[in-house]
Design a protein around this motif. Sequence first.
Motif, PDB file in Angstrom:
ATOM      1  N   ASN A 150       7.934   3.481  -4.737  1.00 36.65           N
ATOM      2  CA  ASN A 150       7.634   4.905  -4.851  1.00 36.65           C
ATOM      3  C   ASN A 150       7.306   5.345  -6.274  1.00 36.65           C
ATOM      4  O   ASN A 150       7.241   6.548  -6.549  1.00 36.65           O
ATOM      5  CB  ASN A 150       8.779   5.746  -4.290  1.00 36.65           C
ATOM      6  N   ALA A 151       7.075   4.390  -7.163  1.00 37.47           N
ATOM      7  CA  ALA A 151       6.724   4.704  -8.542  1.00 37.47           C
ATOM      8  C   ALA A 151       5.237   4.479  -8.778  1.00 37.47           C
ATOM      9  O   ALA A 151       4.742   3.358  -8.651  1.00 37.47           O
ATOM     10  CB  ALA A 151       7.538   3.850  -9.507  1.00 37.47           C
ATOM     11  N   MET A 155       0.815  -1.208   0.000  1.00 35.21           N
ATOM     12  CA  MET A 155       0.000   0.000   0.000  1.00 35.21           C
ATOM     13  C   MET A 155       0.851   1.260   0.000  1.00 35.21           C
ATOM     14  O   MET A 155       2.002   1.244   0.466  1.00 35.21           O
ATOM     15  CB  MET A 155      -0.899   0.003   1.242  1.00 35.21           C
ATOM     16  N   ALA A 156       0.257   2.341  -0.480  1.00 31.40           N
ATOM     17  CA  ALA A 156       0.996   3.604  -0.508  1.00 31.40           C
ATOM     18  C   ALA A 156       0.036   4.783  -0.501  1.00 31.40           C
ATOM     19  O   ALA A 156      -1.153   4.643  -0.788  1.00 31.40           O
ATOM     20  CB  ALA A 156       1.882   3.677  -1.751  1.00 31.40           C
ATOM     21  N   TRP A 157       0.584   5.930  -0.150  1.00 28.56           N
ATOM     22  CA  TRP A 157      -0.084   7.219  -0.305  1.00 28.56           C
ATOM     23  C   TRP A 157       0.702   8.040  -1.323  1.00 28.56           C
ATOM     24  O   TRP A 157       1.938   8.126  -1.233  1.00 28.56           O
ATOM     25  CB  TRP A 157      -0.144   7.970   1.015  1.00 28.56           C
ATOM     26  N   PHE A 158      -0.025   8.622  -2.248  1.00 27.18           N
ATOM     27  CA  PHE A 158       0.520   9.600  -3.179  1.00 27.18           C
ATOM     28  C   PHE A 158      -0.272  10.891  -3.012  1.00 27.18           C
ATOM     29  O   PHE A 158      -1.341  10.891  -2.406  1.00 27.18           O
ATOM     30  CB  PHE A 158       0.399   9.104  -4.629  1.00 27.18           C
ATOM     31  N   ALA A 162      -2.862  19.315  -1.297  1.00 32.99           N
ATOM     32  CA  ALA A 162      -2.904  18.402  -2.449  1.00 32.99           C
ATOM     33  C   ALA A 162      -4.130  17.518  -2.336  1.00 32.99           C
ATOM     34  O   ALA A 162      -4.782  17.460  -1.280  1.00 32.99           O
ATOM     35  CB  ALA A 162      -1.644  17.520  -2.485  1.00 32.99           C
ATOM     36  N   VAL A 163      -4.412  16.811  -3.423  1.00 32.75           N
ATOM     37  CA  VAL A 163      -5.341  15.688  -3.357  1.00 32.75           C
ATOM     38  C   VAL A 163      -4.505  14.457  -3.013  1.00 32.75           C
ATOM     39  O   VAL A 163      -3.511  14.174  -3.685  1.00 32.75           O
ATOM     40  CB  VAL A 163      -6.088  15.474  -4.681  1.00 32.75           C
ATOM     41  N   TYR A 164      -4.898  13.771  -1.966  1.00 34.81           N
ATOM     42  CA  TYR A 164      -4.165  12.598  -1.495  1.00 34.81           C
ATOM     43  C   TYR A 164      -4.887  11.328  -1.959  1.00 34.81           C
ATOM     44  O   TYR A 164      -6.109  11.211  -1.806  1.00 34.81           O
ATOM     45  CB  TYR A 164      -4.045  12.624   0.023  1.00 34.81           C
ATOM     46  N   TYR A 165      -4.097  10.399  -2.482  1.00 33.27           N
ATOM     47  CA  TYR A 165      -4.626   9.141  -2.990  1.00 33.27           C
ATOM     48  C   TYR A 165      -3.981   7.960  -2.289  1.00 33.27           C
ATOM     49  O   TYR A 165      -2.765   7.967  -2.067  1.00 33.27           O
ATOM     50  CB  TYR A 165      -4.322   8.995  -4.490  1.00 33.27           C
ATOM     51  N   LYS A 199       2.519  17.279 -10.875  1.00 30.81           N
ATOM     52  CA  LYS A 199       2.341  15.852 -11.105  1.00 30.81           C
ATOM     53  C   LYS A 199       2.110  15.119  -9.785  1.00 30.81           C
ATOM     54  O   LYS A 199       2.469  15.607  -8.709  1.00 30.81           O
ATOM     55  CB  LYS A 199       3.583  15.288 -11.795  1.00 30.81           C
ATOM     56  N   ARG A 200       1.518  13.935  -9.892  1.00 28.60           N
ATOM     57  CA  ARG A 200       1.319  13.109  -8.716  1.00 28.60           C
ATOM     58  C   ARG A 200       2.680  12.690  -8.162  1.00 28.60           C
ATOM     59  O   ARG A 200       3.580  12.319  -8.928  1.00 28.60           O
ATOM     60  CB  ARG A 200       0.488  11.883  -9.076  1.00 28.60           C
ATOM     61  N   GLU A 201       2.831  12.716  -6.836  1.00 25.77           N
ATOM     62  CA  GLU A 201       4.109  12.395  -6.214  1.00 25.77           C
ATOM     63  C   GLU A 201       3.930  11.422  -5.056  1.00 25.77           C
ATOM     64  O   GLU A 201       2.905  11.401  -4.390  1.00 25.77           O
ATOM     65  CB  GLU A 201       4.793  13.681  -5.717  1.00 25.77           C
TER      66      GLU A 201
END
Length: 127
Positions: free
Chosen positions: A109-110, A34-37, A93-96, A44-46
């Motif tokens: 992290n990609a 799992m991750a948060w971007f 930001a918008v967090y995903y 760009k999304r980071e």
Amino acid sequence: QVQLVESGGGLVQAGGSLRLSCAISGRTVRSYAMAWFRQPPGRKREFVSSIMWERSDTAIYTDVVKGRFTISTDDAQNTLHLEMNSLKVDDTAVYYCAARQIYRGGSPNAAANYAYWGQGTQVTVSS
């Protein structure tokens, strides 16, 4: 396949805190990392942070949030969290939340390595 639903975003003053949550449903949830971007306005999304279920020692963070954000999993509830403290205007930001299948490998992290994404939740930090 999994479904992801974020919650917990909002408006907060600089220096404040927010806690984001991401509920995950579907089969074989444990086979996903799992991750948060986040995607700041006009950028760009980071990558923000990532973790594996039942493995808190696998948590990693992008440098700009280290020491301020904490990622965690509630393994009983299949929920991913992001505790955000000492928030800055630049954290707006918008967090995903996102999920990637572990067996496929790839860098955590990609964004391209993540096949499943939530709808996003807006975090706005005011000065």
